[in-house]
Design an enzyme around this catalytic site. Structure first.
Site, PDB file in Angstrom:
ATOM      1  N   LYS A 226       0.673  -1.222  -0.084  1.00  0.00           N
ATOM      2  CA  LYS A 226      -0.031   0.117   0.022  1.00  0.00           C
ATOM      3  C   LYS A 226       0.949   1.093   0.068  1.00  0.00           C
ATOM      4  CE  LYS A 226      -4.430  -1.602   0.830  1.00  0.00           C
ATOM      5  NZ  LYS A 226      -5.631  -2.139   1.841  1.00  0.00           N
ATOM      6  N   ARG A 260      -4.083 -10.111   4.157  1.00  0.00           N
ATOM      7  CA  ARG A 260      -4.614 -10.132   2.879  1.00  0.00           C
ATOM      8  C   ARG A 260      -3.405  -9.730   1.910  1.00  0.00           C
ATOM      9  NH1 ARG A 260      -6.342  -6.615  -1.216  1.00  0.00           N
ATOM     10  NH2 ARG A 260      -7.976  -7.235  -2.374  1.00  0.00           N
TER      11      ARG A 260
END
Ligand code: HH2
Length: 290
Positions: A226, A260
């Protein structure tokens, strides 16, 4: 520590031996990391099989990017991308298939074809019919925190106490899900890293993750590659695996049950090591007692 298992269509999924790995497969053209790679069903199926081979415990299939500013995808296009992959996978893998969608019709068709988890980044707020579809199939649901929408969320996110506000939001969404008939044992919570959060908010949330684990539901975290990790390590998305590894290890330390990730083979080692070092994952440690 949150409840270390959840139920999806009557199947209990335990996360007490070691944290589980959810492998990401985006059947999209524009996802921030793997966009365009797996748009064709055959490629998506092959990639999902590869992730299962590498040890993924759950596959998460997404047909609409939620990156900041992403264009929305029509229901028809999302169905056309996601459903052939669910159908192609369901008889070839024994791991649960999760669908990353906020559209009730996509959830309904995917659940009917054999998926068993709905990962709704809007936490049942986008589509009023979503909760009843999930309840009807006795599916599991991931309720995620987001401030704003993917179109607006990074414009000026503001919190006075990010951990407290995320905890209160998730408590509220659990109540809503219960009122809609979703069983408490089917609910997984996610603080929503990168969804309406500045770098500093993400770092505080990761540090304070144990407050979310205290809500007594399994905690899922999506940290993989991210932007906030890129911001700290000053790397583009293709070179954020080491930054991701550090964040994943800390998330396990703070009580995350499901990680995840895009890079299953790499992160499974990080997760196993972080769990073996933590007394909370005692069964993981016992395996090494001999
Ligand atoms: N992050 C993304 C997508 N879905 N779902 C949950 N529960 N938690 C997350 O943190 C999360 C998520 C974004 O990652 P990715 O799917 O790789 O990208 P994109 O949204 O661009 O498809």
């Amino acid at each position: 520590m949150g409840q270390p298992w959840f139920s999806a269509k009557g199947r209990e999924i335990h996360c007490n031996r070691r944290p589980l790995v959810m492998g990401v497969v985006n059947v999209t053209t524009d996802s921030f990391y793997d966009g365009g790679r797996y748009v064709e069903s055959e490629r998506a199926i092959a990639h999902a099989l590869e992730l299962v081979e590498q040890g993924a415990d759950i596959i998460d299939l997404g047909g609409e990017s939620t990156r900041p500013g992403a264009c929305s995808v029509s229901e028809q296009d999302e169905l056309a991308h996601v459903i052939p992959v669910v159908k192609g996978l369901v008889h070839r893998v024994s791991v649960p298939i999760s669908i990353d969608t906020s559209k009730s019709r996509v959830a309904e068709v995917a659940l009917d074809c054999g998926a068993s988890i709905i990962n709704d980044v809007s936490a049942l707020r986008q589509d009023p019919a979503m909760a009843s579809v999930i309840a009807r199939f006795d599916a599991a649901v991931v309720l995620m925190h987001m401030q704003g929408t993917p179109q607006t969320m990074q414009q000026s996110p503001q919190y006075s106490d990010v951990v407290g506000e995320v905890v209160r939001f998730l408590e509220g969404r659990v109540q809503m899900a219960l009122c809609a008939g979703i069983a408490g044992t089917n609910i997984v919570l996610d603080p929503g890293f990168g969804f309406g959060k500045l770098v500093n908010h993400n770092l505080k949330l990761l540090d304070g993750l144990s407050a979310i684990a205290a809500l007594n539901h399994p905690v899922l975290v999506g940290l993989s590659r991210k932007a906030f990790i890129g911001n700290v390590v000053e790397r583009p998305v293709e070179h954020r695996e080491w930054g991701t590894a550090a964040a994943v290890a800390l998330a396990v330390e703070r009580g995350a049950h499901i990680l995840r990730v895009h890079d299953v083979a790499m992160m499974i080692d990080v997760i196993k090591m972080a769990a073996a070092l933590n007394p909370r994952w005692s069964s993981c440690r016992e395996e090494h007692d001999a």
